[in-house]
Enzyme design. Structure first.
Site, PDB file in Angstrom:
ATOM      1  N   HIS A 153      -9.731  -7.255   0.816  1.00 18.26           N
ATOM      2  CA  HIS A 153      -9.035  -6.235   1.670  1.00 18.26           C
ATOM      3  C   HIS A 153     -10.418  -5.224   0.905  1.00 18.26           C
ATOM      4  CE1 HIS A 153      -6.647  -9.460   2.914  1.00 18.26           C
ATOM      5  NE2 HIS A 153      -6.716  -9.884   1.741  1.00 18.26           N
ATOM      6  N   SER A 274     -31.904  13.834   3.297  1.00 19.08           N
ATOM      7  CA  SER A 274     -31.424  15.172   3.751  1.00 19.08           C
ATOM      8  C   SER A 274     -32.412  16.251   5.023  1.00 19.08           C
ATOM      9  CB  SER A 274     -30.311  15.589   3.698  1.00 19.08           C
ATOM     10  OG  SER A 274     -29.705  16.567   4.096  1.00 19.08           O
ATOM     11  N   LYS A 280     -29.304  15.208  -1.407  1.00 17.49           N
ATOM     12  CA  LYS A 280     -29.007  13.322  -1.236  1.00 17.49           C
ATOM     13  C   LYS A 280     -29.817  12.316  -1.909  1.00 17.49           C
ATOM     14  CE  LYS A 280     -26.001  12.415   1.262  1.00 17.49           C
ATOM     15  NZ  LYS A 280     -25.465  12.909   2.365  1.00 17.49           N
ATOM     16  N   GLU A 287     -28.462   0.977   5.941  1.00 20.53           N
ATOM     17  CA  GLU A 287     -27.315   1.514   7.093  1.00 20.53           C
ATOM     18  C   GLU A 287     -27.781   0.615   8.007  1.00 20.53           C
ATOM     19  OE1 GLU A 287     -27.001   5.490   6.727  1.00 20.53           O
ATOM     20  OE2 GLU A 287     -26.038   5.217   5.428  1.00 20.53           O
ATOM     21  N   TYR A 314     -34.402 -24.023  38.034  1.00 18.03           N
ATOM     22  CA  TYR A 314     -35.057 -22.948  38.089  1.00 18.03           C
ATOM     23  C   TYR A 314     -34.961 -21.903  38.325  1.00 18.03           C
ATOM     24  CZ  TYR A 314     -38.671 -19.878  36.573  1.00 18.03           C
ATOM     25  OH  TYR A 314     -39.090 -18.782  35.455  1.00 18.03           O
ATOM     26  N   LYS A 322     -37.793 -14.020  27.609  1.00 18.25           N
ATOM     27  CA  LYS A 322     -38.948 -14.163  26.454  1.00 18.25           C
ATOM     28  C   LYS A 322     -38.517 -12.712  25.457  1.00 18.25           C
ATOM     29  CE  LYS A 322     -41.789 -15.493  30.298  1.00 18.25           C
ATOM     30  NZ  LYS A 322     -42.669 -15.012  31.078  1.00 18.25           N
TER      31      LYS A 322
END
Length: 455
Positions: A153, A274, A280, A287, A314, A322
């Site tokens: 947690h 930054s 920074k 990310e 088909y 694809k």
């Protein structure tokens, strides 16, 4: 431009919008080589079966070997299959090139080509995962005795070895590798020769072409064969699951690299800056791993949605497979490689890890276990007593290992000094000797076993 190869006298010229919308040539270039190999194998089989004359087959094979198909396919011809046939016909003529499609269709051919391309992709992904697991293993070896807080947690739970944490991902990516290997096993049947959906009246040898193209055996039911995209769903599912795991790893690293946690840092080569704040150092690659996992999820959902409403056999809808496969492969491959770089460039803040491992009363469970083992209490009785000592320490702004013997005896009188070692986070780690636990002894055994796996 000659469009007779597909439209003949029955259909007039297709308008430009429809050509663009229906053609798959934008992403079919990846299938050029598989399609050429399929046609070569099929032509050899046709000759060996006496369906095509040897002289015609030889010229056809020579022409296929001399094809120079670039990155741009003609959208008027709809797909890679007809582009190959059209180019071949220009080289060897219609009488010979026109034999190419005997006993097969684009329906079975495209399924074969995607399987062949996907097989190559899967082997590359498996190789990347093996290399990634090895990098994680090497990093774990360097942090065998680095103690950190284990979280549930996102709250401090119990002390663990940082190596033990890293080895969790070695196990996770081992399962991913196994899933991708199973994908290879599951697609190892060759569709070539079932034609459009019903099979063919030509005396073809599907076992021959299956072996020639590296498949274990031919598929059994022609209708199922051209309808089937389970092998695509298998891959997209495996890719989505693997992307989930890489994203979770990235999330841990992002949190731990934050100024609040400060458990790890990265070498500058993997960070970005930054545009306005000169101080920074942002973990953008991690990310983006987290963000791009959504592409893998979306591609799986798109294919499931495409397939769920299709009756057998088909339909053109299936052409969408694809682009979804190729995109998922590219996204996942890049994410694995970047995750690899994150681990390589990761540095642990060992003192900070040790400090936080001792925050949040992480050895409270060890104290409860001690009371069970040494004082013959039930675990619930011991749990309550341990809770009381945590309350006392919290009210007095102390860590458990900062309590004096007299303070401990206020909670339970019949304790002696050997209880003090229970509150050591290092001792806590080494007490976890059960199979799969975080003790240093266990981890050394696991490391030894895993290193043999990579030899």
């Amino acid at each position: 431009m000659n469009t007779d190869i597909l439209r003949g006298r029955r259909l007039g010229n297709l308008n430009a919008e429809s050509v663009k919308y229906t053609a798959s040539t934008v992403f079919d270039t990846i299938l050029v080589n598989p399609v050429i190999e399929i046609n070569k194998a099929h032509m050899v089989m046709l000759v060996s079966q006496g369906i095509v004359k040897k002289s015609q087959g030889a010229k056809c094979l020579e022409g296929l070997g001399n094809l120079k198909i670039g990155d741009e396919l003609d959208p008027i011809l709809e797909d890679v299959h007809m582009n190959v046939e059209s180019q071949l016909t220009k080289i060897v003529g219609t009488n010979i090139g026109g034999q190419l499609n005997l006993g097969k269709s684009r329906n079975d051919q495209v399924s074969t080509a995607i399987r062949m391309a996907l097989r190559t992709y899967l082997l590359k992904i498996i190789t990347n995962l093996i290399e990634f697991r090895l990098i994680i293993l090497e990093k774990a070896e360097d942090h065998l005795e680095t103690i950190m807080p284990g979280y549930t947690h996102l709250k401090n739970a119990q002390p663990v070895s940082f190596a033990h944490y890293l080895l969790a991902y070695v196990e996770i990516f081992k399962r991913d590798k196994k899933r991708f290997f199973n994908n290879i096993v599951n697609l190892d049947e060759c569709p070539l020769g079932v034609a459009a959906l019903a099979g063919t009246s030509y005396n073809i040898d599907r076992n021959f072409t299956s072996r020639k193209l590296g498949f274990k055996k031919p598929t059994l039911n022609s209708i199922d064969t051209v309808s089937d995209r389970d092998f695509v769903l298998d891959f997209l599912s495996s890719a989505a699951i693997c992307a989930t795991h890489i994203s979770r790893l990235a999330e841990d690293l992002i949190i731990w690299n934050s100024d609040i946690f400060n458990l790890i840092n990265f070498n500058d080569r993997i960070l970005t800056g930054s545009s306005i704040m000169p101080q920074k150092k942002n973990p953008d690659p991690a990310e983006l791993i987290r963000g791009r996992a959504g592409k893998n999820f979306g591609n799986l959902q798109a294919m499931l949605t495409t397939m769920k409403g299709l009756p057998l056999s088909y339909y053109k809808d299936m052409q969408e497979d694809k682009n979804l496969v190729f995109d998922s492969y590219d996204v996942l491959k890049e994410s694995i490689l970047i995750a690899n770089e994150l681990i390589k460039n990761l540095n642990s803040n060992k003192q900070r890890m040790l400090y936080l491992a001792n925050k949040g009363y992480t050895t409270a469970t060890d104290f409860a276990d001690y009371l069970v083992q040494k004082k013959n209490l039930s675990f619930r009785e011991a749990y309550k007593i341990s809770g009381k000592i945590v309350d006392y320490a919290e009210k007095n702004n102390k860590k458990l290992d900062e309590l004096s013997m007299n303070e401990i005896k206020k909670v339970k009188k019949d304790l002696n000094k050997d209880v003090m070692k229970v509150f050591s986070v290092k001792n806590s780690v080494n007490l976890k000797t059960s199979h799969g636990g975080t003790s240093i002894k266990n981890i050394k055994t696991v490391l030894s076993k895993l290193k043999k796996e990579f030899k």
